[in-house]
Write a protein that holds these residues in place. Structure first.
Motif, PDB file in Angstrom:
ATOM      1  N   UNK A   1       0.818  -1.210   0.000  1.00  0.00           N
ATOM      2  CA  UNK A   1       0.000   0.000   0.000  1.00  0.00           C
ATOM      3  C   UNK A   1       0.853   1.262   0.000  1.00  0.00           C
ATOM      4  N   UNK A   2       2.084   1.172   0.512  1.00  0.00           N
ATOM      5  CA  UNK A   2       2.978   2.327   0.414  1.00  0.00           C
ATOM      6  C   UNK A   2       3.308   2.617  -1.044  1.00  0.00           C
ATOM      7  N   UNK A   3       3.488   1.570  -1.827  1.00  0.00           N
ATOM      8  CA  UNK A   3       3.674   1.757  -3.260  1.00  0.00           C
ATOM      9  C   UNK A   3       2.444   2.352  -3.907  1.00  0.00           C
ATOM     10  N   UNK A   4       1.252   1.979  -3.398  1.00  0.00           N
ATOM     11  CA  UNK A   4       0.026   2.562  -3.911  1.00  0.00           C
ATOM     12  C   UNK A   4      -0.058   4.052  -3.629  1.00  0.00           C
ATOM     13  N   UNK A   5       0.376   4.460  -2.439  1.00  0.00           N
ATOM     14  CA  UNK A   5       0.409   5.886  -2.125  1.00  0.00           C
ATOM     15  C   UNK A   5       1.323   6.635  -3.088  1.00  0.00           C
TER      16      UNK A   5
ATOM     17  N   UNK B   1       7.673  -5.414  14.580  1.00  0.00           N
ATOM     18  CA  UNK B   1       7.897  -4.138  13.903  1.00  0.00           C
ATOM     19  C   UNK B   1       7.670  -4.271  12.401  1.00  0.00           C
ATOM     20  N   UNK B   2       8.143  -5.369  11.834  1.00  0.00           N
ATOM     21  CA  UNK B   2       8.002  -5.568  10.392  1.00  0.00           C
ATOM     22  C   UNK B   2       6.554  -5.812   9.990  1.00  0.00           C
ATOM     23  N   UNK B   3       5.826  -6.547  10.808  1.00  0.00           N
ATOM     24  CA  UNK B   3       4.426  -6.833  10.469  1.00  0.00           C
ATOM     25  C   UNK B   3       3.570  -5.572  10.451  1.00  0.00           C
ATOM     26  N   UNK B   4       3.907  -4.596  11.309  1.00  0.00           N
ATOM     27  CA  UNK B   4       3.094  -3.386  11.403  1.00  0.00           C
ATOM     28  C   UNK B   4       3.623  -2.246  10.549  1.00  0.00           C
ATOM     29  N   UNK B   5       4.807  -2.389   9.994  1.00  0.00           N
ATOM     30  CA  UNK B   5       5.412  -1.265   9.285  1.00  0.00           C
ATOM     31  C   UNK B   5       4.601  -0.864   8.060  1.00  0.00           C
ATOM     32  N   UNK B   6       4.235  -1.836   7.215  1.00  0.00           N
ATOM     33  CA  UNK B   6       3.484  -1.490   6.006  1.00  0.00           C
ATOM     34  C   UNK B   6       2.230  -2.320   5.819  1.00  0.00           C
ATOM     35  N   UNK B   7       1.874  -3.153   6.803  1.00  0.00           N
ATOM     36  CA  UNK B   7       0.569  -3.820   6.850  1.00  0.00           C
ATOM     37  C   UNK B   7       0.152  -4.464   5.534  1.00  0.00           C
ATOM     38  N   UNK B   8       0.854  -5.485   5.125  1.00  0.00           N
ATOM     39  CA  UNK B   8       0.547  -6.175   3.880  1.00  0.00           C
ATOM     40  C   UNK B   8       1.515  -5.855   2.772  1.00  0.00           C
ATOM     41  N   UNK B   9       2.415  -4.920   2.982  1.00  0.00           N
ATOM     42  CA  UNK B   9       3.407  -4.551   1.986  1.00  0.00           C
ATOM     43  C   UNK B   9       4.620  -5.468   2.008  1.00  0.00           C
ATOM     44  N   UNK B  10       5.698  -5.076   1.360  1.00  0.00           N
ATOM     45  CA  UNK B  10       6.864  -5.959   1.218  1.00  0.00           C
ATOM     46  C   UNK B  10       7.530  -6.319   2.537  1.00  0.00           C
ATOM     47  N   UNK B  11       7.635  -5.367   3.477  1.00  0.00           N
ATOM     48  CA  UNK B  11       8.273  -5.668   4.764  1.00  0.00           C
ATOM     49  C   UNK B  11       7.416  -6.643   5.549  1.00  0.00           C
ATOM     50  N   UNK B  12       6.114  -6.387   5.588  1.00  0.00           N
ATOM     51  CA  UNK B  12       5.184  -7.309   6.234  1.00  0.00           C
ATOM     52  C   UNK B  12       5.257  -8.691   5.598  1.00  0.00           C
ATOM     53  N   UNK B  13       5.271  -8.732   4.263  1.00  0.00           N
ATOM     54  CA  UNK B  13       5.300 -10.015   3.567  1.00  0.00           C
ATOM     55  C   UNK B  13       6.625 -10.747   3.788  1.00  0.00           C
TER      56      UNK B  13
END
Length: 504
Positions: free
Chosen positions: A244-248, A327-339
């Motif tokens: 979603x950060x990429x979407x932003x 920390x990684x799971x909450x950083x981008x919530x479904x994004x690359x770090x979370x994944x």
């Protein structure tokens, strides 16, 4: 004077109509005529050509994109947030009258040269700062994402409730064989078929979250010509795992590019095809290239690097590793770090090691915390959140319980600087406590529906509750500080509302 007004809020329900009523009452008391177009969830009745021609000024009281705002380009304009119309309608009527007196309207259908470049970018602003405009663009995108989050998340949760965690491995309801023959695996008499159907429909709805977010952020900035570049950029963000950060990034890039392209003067012969052909074509090509070449590849490389790094940390202190995964799971919530964190945990399940089971439990607990924290925060301190956030908070209870971290995305997209750090701290607490308690998990998904499969379940639930409380408390504290700061900053502006509310 004859005035017009447009009211619109993210949900298109309460505030939209409350603002309209307040403006109508204030105008009547001041001896003026006003017609209000409510752009709400039930649709709207556009102004007639006669009303547009007779009006002497317009008030745009909106927290989301005002549709077809080019209709008002010839009118002196007051642009504010919808809440200012509810609590300060008298001042807005006075400001509109003052603006109409100081800046007589142009002929209908024309745009004054000195104002044409600022009209599109000023609609969302409740103040002169870029931050107000940026928040308006983000809120427009979020307002369109929320129905997808609610519908998709609840269908996914229903799938887990009916079929258990195994539902993620269920075959596709409809598949196409190598010979091109379409076959259906749906069995109306099978509960698992219904569970798989619900899960797969919900997953498809969720796959649209990022494209919709990007598309309507772009729309908020530059109107309909920016929709296609925004949607395509969002799809590329999903394909390249930019999240979603990429979407932003895609939405802001598409909107800014189309807005810039619209400032060029083109021959009259090309003017008619610019918004339907030239702008979408150029915008899609440029945004697509940037997302594939500049944004997507670095984030994909970062995902690979993070996964390798986590594999190297497997032998370190369990509590520290749990905090890092949180920390990684909450950083981008479904994004690359979370994944990356989730892929690391799922990959470890094949080893059947005790450490792998600890990691899987910590990752799922940390991923459940962000939506639960936002649900709790919106319940405890409603006044800190918009109506749309309160509604999304109610859905976030079930999304969080189902391990759908994306349920917190609307909150993070609307207020990233306060929400994301708060969620990261709470998820770190949950991850570290889960590891410290020795909770284990063999299922890769399922949330609360797989609690019977969790080792030391009561301590595990305690870890989730603790992290949820920490994140909710931090979000409330940071938003309260921001609310006080904003209120203090607004004090001098209130005294000169008629002078500052006008948008040139």
């Amino acid at each position: 004077m004859k005035l017009l007004a447009v009211t619109a809020c993210p949900t298109g329900i309460a505030h939209t109509y409350m603002a309209a009523e307040a403006l109508e009452v204030a105008a009547e008391e001041a001896g003026h005529e006003i017609v209000v177009e409510t752009q709400g969830s039930a649709g709207s009745t556009p102004f007639t050509p006669e009303q547009l021609a007779e009006a002497e000024a317009i008030i745009l009281a909106a927290d989301v994109e005002v549709r077809d705002k080019e209709r008002f380009a010839h009118l002196p304009t007051i642009a504010v947030g919808v809440k200012k119309a509810i609590g300060g309608a008298d001042g807005l009527i006075e400001a509109a009258v003052a603006e109409a007196t100081a800046r007589p309207k142009a002929a209908a259908g024309t745009v004054p040269a000195q104002r044409s470049e600022s009209r599109d970018m000023s609609v969302k602003s409740s103040g002169p700062g870029f931050g107000s405009k940026l928040r308006g663009w983000l809120m427009t995108g979020v307002s369109y994402v929320i129905p997808f989050v609610a519908a998709g998340g609840l269908l996914i949760a229903l799938g887990f409730a009916l079929g258990g965690y195994q539902i993620t491995e269920a075959p596709d309801i409809v598949s196409v064989g190598d010979d091109g023959v379409v076959s259906s695996a749906f069995n109306a008499a099978s509960l698992m078929s219904w569970a798989a159907l619900s899960f797969q429909i919900g997953s498809l709805a969720f796959s649209l979250l990022v494209p919709v977010l990007a598309g309507f952020i772009a729309y908020a900035i530059a109107d309909r010509p920016a929709l296609v570049p925004g949607f395509v950029g969002g799809l590329i963000a999903v394909q390249t795992q930019a999240g979603f950060l990429g979407g932003l990034v895609a939405g802001l890039l598409a909107g800014a590019l189309i807005y810039w392209l619209k400032t060029f003067r083109v021959p009259r012969a090309l003017a008619g095809i610019m918004p339907v052909l030239v702008l979408p074509l150029i915008g899609t090509a440029v945004v697509g290239a940037v997302m594939f070449v500049v944004v997507g590849q670095p984030l994909a490389a970062a995902t690979t690097g993070l996964t390798s790094w986590l594999n190297g940390l497997s032998g370190t202190n369990a509590v520290l590793l749990g905090a890092l995964l949180g920390l990684m799971m909450a950083f981008d919530m479904g994004g690359p770090v979370n994944k990356a964190a989730y892929a690391f945990a799922v990959a470890g399940l094949s080893t059947e090691s005790d450490t792998a089971l600890l990691i899987m439990a910590a990752v799922m607990a940390a991923g459940m915390t962000p939506p639960l924290a936002m649900a709790l925060a919106t319940t405890v301190r409603k006044r800190l959140f918009t109506e749309v956030e309160q509604e999304n908070g109610r859905a976030a209870w079930l999304l969080g319980a189902s391990f759908i971290t994306e349920g917190a995305i609307p909150f993070a997209a609307a207020d990233p600087l306060r929400v994301i750090p708060s969620l990261m701290v709470g998820s770190a607490v949950t991850g570290s406590l889960s590891m410290a308690f020795g909770s284990t998990l063999r299922a890769p998904h399922g949330g609360i529906f797989v609690v019977p499969l969790i080792g030391n379940p009561f301590a595990y639930l305690f870890a989730i509750v603790a992290g949820t409380l920490v994140s909710a408390a931090l979000v409330i504290a940071l938003k309260s500080v921001g609310r006080r700061t904003t209120a203090e900053a607004d004090v001098p502006a209130t005294a000169t509302a008629p002078a500052t509310a006008a948008v040139a």
